[in-house]
Enzyme design. Structure first.
Site, PDB file in Angstrom:
ATOM      1  N   ASP A 276       0.369 -25.240  42.306  1.00  0.00           N
ATOM      2  CA  ASP A 276       0.970 -24.175  43.098  1.00  0.00           C
ATOM      3  C   ASP A 276       1.837 -23.328  42.153  1.00  0.00           C
ATOM      4  O   ASP A 276       2.104 -23.709  41.003  1.00  0.00           O
ATOM      5  CB  ASP A 276       1.770 -24.732  44.279  1.00  0.00           C
ATOM      6  CG  ASP A 276       1.911 -23.683  45.387  1.00  0.00           C
ATOM      7  OD1 ASP A 276       1.799 -22.475  45.104  1.00  0.00           O
ATOM      8  OD2 ASP A 276       2.156 -24.071  46.548  1.00  0.00           O
TER       9      ASP A 276
HETATM   10  C1  NOJ Z   1       2.775 -20.512  46.965  1.00  0.00           C
HETATM   11  C2  NOJ Z   1       2.114 -21.179  48.122  1.00  0.00           C
HETATM   12  O1  NOJ Z   1       2.656 -22.470  48.336  1.00  0.00           O
HETATM   13  C3  NOJ Z   1       0.608 -21.304  47.968  1.00  0.00           C
HETATM   14  O2  NOJ Z   1       0.068 -21.790  49.159  1.00  0.00           O
HETATM   15  C4  NOJ Z   1       0.015 -19.980  47.584  1.00  0.00           C
HETATM   16  O3  NOJ Z   1      -1.374 -20.091  47.480  1.00  0.00           O
HETATM   17  C5  NOJ Z   1       0.629 -19.534  46.278  1.00  0.00           C
HETATM   18  N1  NOJ Z   1       2.060 -19.378  46.444  1.00  0.00           N
HETATM   19  C6  NOJ Z   1       0.042 -18.209  45.803  1.00  0.00           C
HETATM   20  O4  NOJ Z   1       0.430 -17.180  46.616  1.00  0.00           O
END
Ligand code: NOJ
Length: 749
Positions: A276
């Site tokens: 993430d």
């Molecule tokens: C953080 C989020 O937790 C995740 O789900 C997402 O895909 C990424 N940011 C990218 O935006």
């Protein structure tokens, strides 16, 4: 050109032989690339990291240091950046463009929890196929979706992105989404790679507080959290995203047991993993890795292939880690191989660019809007309909008052996690009702109350248009009075309430489930006028509707219904469509009951289960699987084809569902199972089959389910593995998780 496995291997071997460690680390690095509104660039609140970000990425592209980019949706911009990636790499390796294609791109579908409430895997697959077509047309290759995290605590804002509380429903929804995104294989035309997330346990955040740690017992991990991931992997998902938080003390992104033993060995995943955003760097924040080099080498060693970074990636330190012997070349190559394989399967080496003219045509496809409208119709859940107030008969109405702060808010209608929206294309509930009724019926509208505000800005507010605003010159008291006057004068009041969309999603947890702002007060005042009132709820989590459930005759949950949402709501309100959605979670009475699920274990004094709190019932406001129809269904003739089976035997369970009304309608027939005794105490009920069927007025359908070893097997914490127990099993078939029609069968040793 589709390459076979052998050709892919040869091509990758050739590239790896030529690549430096820096180039390899570049392939494993993914950068955000923000296109912020001009005012945002100078906004000091954003922090230097975000403002400086595009320049840092351009520099990395020029030196071949970017394997993937995220957050770009403009095809011209994608082509420009792709050219920089191809030309910046000595080997001409294209970048993979990823994005949060959560519920559509230009055509916005209902939010994921809503799609799950349709209990209709074919619809869910069709919806994500539309999202994939639009994304692929602009040059996006990869969705950071589906979010398959089971959520049992609605304080957690990300419940809106998932399929709710249940692993059986969650698995069906996960697989359908992967099929919708990817089609039959990675590289299928007009499709994109799916990325189930967040591995694993993220939905169990302590106190529902987003990003906080997760303490999760083995039985729930294997029986509740992992099954939707397994289903997504079995459906072919090409990537998996790691979670932010620590699972049982070990940060997920550096957790070797989780990313290798569980994900690859137990679940059979063979694609690539991505962290993430900033989660690799954050191994230092967790107090796990002492510095970025250690964070990078421990993450790679754990089984992480690609780092998602805003700036200054930890994976920049991989060459130094290699030099220091903290990782070896094979580990680096294995990760690069997995990433290159996806690029090759997508055909990017041959065709890295996108046709900008074609993109415009695909985004404007009216067939996509039709799928969105149908999805919003099928996702809505009729929570209550006393006296058959719904459907409304347009011919009987002289005037309608459409009230509430969400009645005409396009931004809230499409919900969270959309960035590429065209608000002018969005149909609000007010628009939908006006279009449906034309000039024949008078339609008046008032917001009634000011917008509700968060105590701190949403992380998405920086993109513009996300934080709700009152119109210029808004006068709360005059507006409230006007709303009540309109309600008094109307034949029916439709009140649209819920949460503003920036109150739910990532970093949007709550300590309460109340209707924010003065919404309850507005609702009570409208009902007090004596005008028949329909409450339309826009939400992604259960809200405290105790008052409404006792005093408002009709309550229709439409979730955040997407860009055609208002048209679908009008279809439902006036009977052009019949609600058939069902709740994908147990709806608590108040936040104090959280977490509450239907699949609890039998425990000490189960007969007192209704009396666990002395100040509140222990039963929910609405059970899991609940949802009414304009039709009325009855169930009968529940039968098993055999009373006794061996451990590996299959029982076929059949029941008749009859439509006792004069409306055609859909019913989601649900099967629940309970193992009476065994080597563990088992849930009082578990969903093990469902089918959404259309039953014409006055007709009946026989519906059958297969209950085999897969439906009875579970992970047992005593033996630390899967077991099948002999036992008497109870089985029920009916309209929700309290279905009374039951029978039994016996599984012999
Ligand atoms: C953080 C989020 O937790 C995740 O789900 C997402 O895909 C990424 N940011 C990218 O935006």
């Amino acid at each position: 050109m589709t390459l076979d496995d052998e050709a892919i291997r040869t091509r990758i071997d050739g590239l790896l032989a030529e690549m430096t460690p820096e180039e390899k680390a570049g392939q494993l690095t993914q950068f955000f690339f923000f296109t912020l509104p001009p005012e945002a660039e100078d906004n000091p609140a954003l922090g230097l990291e975000v403002a400086a970000q595009p320049r840092a990425v351009e520099a990395a592209l020029a030196r071949g240091g970017v394997g993937s980019l995220l957050f770009v949706t403009d095809p011209a911009q994608i082509n420009r950046l792709q050219r920089a990636a191809v030309e910046g790499s000595r080997h001409g390796i294209p970048a993979l463009f990823g994005f949060d294609v959560v519920h559509g791109l230009r055509t916005v579908l209902p939010v994921p929890i809503a799609m799950a409430a349709s209990w209709d895997p074919a619809l869910i697959e069709a919806g994500q196929a539309v999202a994939a077509a639009e994304a692929r047309a602009v040059g996006i290759h990869w969705a950071f979706a589906p979010m398959v995290d089971i959520a049992r605590d609605p304080r957690w804002g990300r419940i809106v992105e998932g399929a709710g509380e249940d692993p059986f429903l969650g698995s069906a929804v996960a697989a359908a989404q992967v099929r919708g995104f990817q089609g039959e294989r990675i590289g299928a035309p007009g499709r994109i790679v799916a990325g189930p997330k967040h591995f694993a346990g993220y939905g169990y955040a302590l106190g529902g507080r987003d990003y906080d740690e997760v303490s999760l017992g083995d039985a729930d991990l294997w029986n509740v959290v992992l099954p939707p991931f397994k289903a997504a992997i079995d459906a072919g998902a090409g990537t998996v995203m790691t979670a932010y938080m620590a699972l049982n003390g070990i940060p997920a992104t550096g957790n070797r047991w989780l990313l290798t033993d569980v994900l690859r060995e137990a679940l059979g995943f063979d694609g690539f993993t991505v962290s993430d955003a900033n989660a690799t760097r954050n191994l230092t924040t967790h107090g796990f890795a002492p510095d970025l080099r250690s964070a990078a080498s421990r993450a790679l060693d754990a089984g992480l292939d690609m780092e998602m970074a805003i700036t200054d990636p930890a994976f920049d330190h991989l060459p130094a880690a290699l030099e220091a012997g903290e990782i070896d070349e094979t580990q680096l190559d294995t990760a690069v191989r997995r990433v290159l394989e996806v690029k090759l399967r997508l055909g990017l080496f041959d065709d890295p660019y996108v046709d900008e003219d074609r993109a415009r045509v695909v985004l404007a496809d009216p067939a996509h809007r039709e799928v969105a409208r149908e999805a919003a119709r099928r996702a809505a859940v009729l929570l209550r309909n006393e006296g058959g107030l719904l459907p409304l008969d347009a011919a009987d109405l002289g005037s309608v008052a459409v009230l509430g702060p969400l009645a005409d808010s396009a931004r809230d209608t499409i919900g969270p996690w959309v960035f590429d929206f065209e608000l002018a294309e969005t149909v609000t509930v007010l628009d939908g009702i006006r279009d449906r009724l034309g000039d024949a019926v008078r339609v008046d509208s008032a917001r009634g109350i000011p917008v509700g505000r968060r105590t701190f800005p949403s992380m998405f507010d920086m993109f513009g248009g996300n934080a709700p605003e009152d119109p210029e010159g808004f006068e709360p008291e005059a507006e409230f009075t006007r709303a009540i006057r309109l309600a008094t004068d109307a034949d029916v009041a439709v009140v649209v309430l819920g949460e503003w969309q920036n109150m739910i999603g990532e970093a949007a947890s709550r300590s309460s489930l109340d209707l924010p702002g003065r919404q309850l007060e507005l609702l009570q005042a409208v009902v007090a006028t004596g005008t028949p009132t329909v409450l339309v709820v826009m939400n992604g989590r259960p809200l405290d509707l105790r008052w409404a459930a006792a005093h408002v005759p009709a309550v229709l949950d439409v979730w955040y219904p997407g860009s055609q949402g208002g048209a679908a709501v009008a279809d439902l309100l006036f009977g052009d469509a019949v609600p058939g959605g069902k709740l994908p979670f147990t709806w608590p009475r108040s936040v104090g009951q959280v977490p509450i699920v239907y699949s609890n274990l039998t425990s000490h004094e189960p007969e007192n289960l209704g009396r666990r709190y002395w100040d509140e019932a222990s039963t929910p406001l609405f059970p899991f699987g609940h949802g009414l129809s304009y039709a009325r269904f009855s169930y009968a003739d529940l039968a098993v084809d055999t009373d006794t089976v061996a451990l590996d035997g299959v029982v076929t369970v059949t029941a008749t569902v009859r439509n006792e009304s004069n409306h055609d309608g859909d019913e989601v027939v649900q099967l629940y199972l309970h193992q009476r005794t065994g080597t563990a105490s088992r849930p009082v009920r578990e969903l093990k089959g469902f089918e959404r069927v259309m039953v014409a007025a006055g007709e009946e359908r026989r519906v059958s389910f297969r209950v085999g070893p897969d439906e009875r097997r579970y992970w047992n914490a005593g033996v630390r593995g899967y077991v099948l127990d002999p036992s008497v099993f109870d089985v029920w078939v009916g309209t929700d998780s309290t279905a009374p029609l039951g029978t039994t069968f016996t599984v012999t040793p």
